[in-house]
Design a protein around this motif. Structure first.
Motif: not given
Length: 89
Positions: A27, A30, A51, A55-56, A59, A73, A76
């Motif tokens: 993350a 990214y 964030a 992200y976690s 994913n 999404k 983020l």
């Protein structure tokens, strides 16, 4: 940050700590690749932490299937745009 992520993902115990630590590292990478400056561990802003959490969620292999993935999404991407370094502009 690991404990925050575990709490948000509702993970008990330590059997997934290595995988979650890798996810947190991914993350951060990214965000960095998206133009967000890396923040020092323990001194992350609330937006940066959010964030990492989002992200976690997106994913994590055992995520809650009821999550609104498209909304996550969008959230983020919105955070990234707010935090992105535009080279002094």
């Amino acid at each position: 940050m690991l404990e925050i992520i575990k709490k948000k993902l509702r993970v008990d115990g330590s059997e997934e700590d290595v995988d979650l630590a890798l996810l947190i590292g991914a993350a951060k990478e990214y965000l960095s690749n998206s133009g967000v400056p890396l923040q020092e561990e323990g001194k992350e802003s609330a937006l940066y932490k959010q964030a990492l959490i989002i992200y976690s969620f997106l994913n994590y292999e055992n995520y809650d299937k009821a999550l609104n993935v498209e909304a996550l999404k969008l959230s983020l991407q919105t955070i990234i745009l707010q935090m992105k370094s535009y080279g002094g502009v």
